[in-house]
Design an enzyme around this catalytic site. Structure first.
Site, short mmCIF file in Angstrom:
data_model
loop_
_atom_site.label_atom_id
_atom_site.label_comp_id
_atom_site.label_asym_id
_atom_site.label_seq_id
_atom_site.Cartn_x
_atom_site.Cartn_y
_atom_site.Cartn_z
N ARG A 28 0.84 -1.20 0.00
CA ARG A 28 0.00 0.00 0.00
C ARG A 28 0.87 1.25 0.00
O ARG A 28 1.89 1.31 0.71
CB ARG A 28 -0.95 0.00 1.20
CG ARG A 28 -1.96 -1.13 1.10
CD ARG A 28 -3.09 -1.05 2.09
NE ARG A 28 -3.82 -2.32 2.09
CZ ARG A 28 -4.75 -2.66 1.21
NH1 ARG A 28 -5.11 -1.81 0.27
NH2 ARG A 28 -5.33 -3.84 1.26
N ASP A 29 0.45 2.22 -0.82
CA ASP A 29 1.17 3.50 -0.90
C ASP A 29 1.12 4.20 0.45
O ASP A 29 0.09 4.21 1.13
CB ASP A 29 0.54 4.36 -1.99
CG ASP A 29 1.42 5.53 -2.39
OD1 ASP A 29 1.97 5.50 -3.51
OD2 ASP A 29 1.56 6.47 -1.58
N ASN A 86 4.21 6.40 -13.74
CA ASN A 86 4.79 7.73 -13.91
C ASN A 86 6.23 7.56 -14.41
O ASN A 86 6.95 6.68 -13.94
CB ASN A 86 4.79 8.49 -12.59
CG ASN A 86 3.39 8.85 -12.13
OD1 ASN A 86 2.52 9.13 -12.95
ND2 ASN A 86 3.15 8.81 -10.83
N HIS A 99 7.29 1.22 -10.87
CA HIS A 99 6.13 0.80 -10.07
C HIS A 99 4.86 1.17 -10.81
O HIS A 99 4.79 2.19 -11.48
CB HIS A 99 6.15 1.41 -8.67
CG HIS A 99 6.36 2.90 -8.63
ND1 HIS A 99 7.61 3.47 -8.81
CD2 HIS A 99 5.50 3.92 -8.46
CE1 HIS A 99 7.50 4.79 -8.73
NE2 HIS A 99 6.23 5.10 -8.54
N HIS A 101 0.97 2.04 -10.18
CA HIS A 101 -0.02 2.45 -9.18
C HIS A 101 -1.36 1.79 -9.54
O HIS A 101 -1.83 1.93 -10.68
CB HIS A 101 -0.23 3.96 -9.21
CG HIS A 101 0.94 4.79 -8.79
ND1 HIS A 101 1.01 5.42 -7.56
CD2 HIS A 101 2.07 5.15 -9.45
CE1 HIS A 101 2.13 6.13 -7.49
NE2 HIS A 101 2.80 5.98 -8.62
P1 DGP Z 1 5.82 8.18 -8.17
O1 DGP Z 1 5.48 9.66 -8.21
O2 DGP Z 1 5.08 7.44 -9.27
O3 DGP Z 1 7.30 7.91 -8.17
O4 DGP Z 1 5.19 7.63 -6.83
C1 DGP Z 1 5.94 7.17 -5.74
C2 DGP Z 1 4.94 6.71 -4.70
O5 DGP Z 1 5.65 6.00 -3.71
C3 DGP Z 1 4.20 7.84 -3.98
O6 DGP Z 1 2.80 7.72 -4.25
C4 DGP Z 1 4.48 7.62 -2.51
C5 DGP Z 1 5.05 6.21 -2.45
N1 DGP Z 1 6.09 6.02 -1.47
C6 DGP Z 1 7.25 6.72 -1.36
N2 DGP Z 1 7.99 6.26 -0.34
C7 DGP Z 1 7.28 5.23 0.20
C8 DGP Z 1 7.54 4.35 1.29
O7 DGP Z 1 8.56 4.39 1.97
N3 DGP Z 1 6.57 3.42 1.56
C9 DGP Z 1 5.43 3.32 0.81
N4 DGP Z 1 4.55 2.36 1.15
N5 DGP Z 1 5.16 4.12 -0.22
C10 DGP Z 1 6.09 5.08 -0.51
#
Ligand code: DGP
Length: 117
Positions: A28-29, A86, A99, A101
């Site tokens: 989960r984000d 992205n 990744h 989403h």
């Molecule tokens: P992007 O902009 O596509 O690179 O999105 C990166 C996503 O990663 C963003 O929605 C927040 C998520 N994210 C960043 N650091 C962490 C983390 O340490 N744990 C989790 N679960 N998500 C993270």
């Protein structure tokens, strides 16, 4: 340099992991934009979509397949959802470990807002 996602995949930092196999990890984000916001990440480092090679085609297909399975598991498949990669600066990519989403659980509106005139 390992990315923050590599550390999650290896279990070195905590995350709410919802699926893992030998090829991908889904968690989960940390900053969800909708009731369901899951990231599907290849276990091997690929920095951006630009770095996907011919050899990665099955892996990227597997990421999409896992996303669809998770959407069903989350109960959002019928209503619908959005899958987003992205890429780089204009794509607002923040973590340079490929990744996907999976976002859903509410109406998401138009995909991208048009710039103001
Ligand atoms: P992007 O902009 O596509 O690179 O999105 C990166 C996503 O990663 C963003 O929605 C927040 C998520 N994210 C960043 N650091 C962490 C983390 O340490 N744990 C989790 N679960 N998500 C993270």
């Amino acid at each position: 340099m390992p990315t923050i996602f590599a550390k999650i995949i290896r279990g070195e930092i905590p995350a709410d992991i919802v699926y893992q196999d030998e090829r991908v990890t889904a968690f989960r984000d940390i900053d969800p934009v909708a009731p369901t916001h899951i990231l599907i990440v290849p276990n091997k480092l690929i920095a951006t979509v630009n770095d996907v090679t011919e050899d990665d085609k099955l892996l990227v297909g597997h990421m999409v397949f896992v996303a669809a399975q998770l959407a069903r598991q989350e109960g959002i498949a019928e209503d619908g959802y959005r899958l987003i990669f992205n890429c780089n600066q204009h794509g607002n990519q923040v973590v340079f470990h490929l990744h996907l989403h999976l976002v859903g659980g509410r109406p998401l509106g138009p995909m991208i807002l048009k710039p103001r005139e």
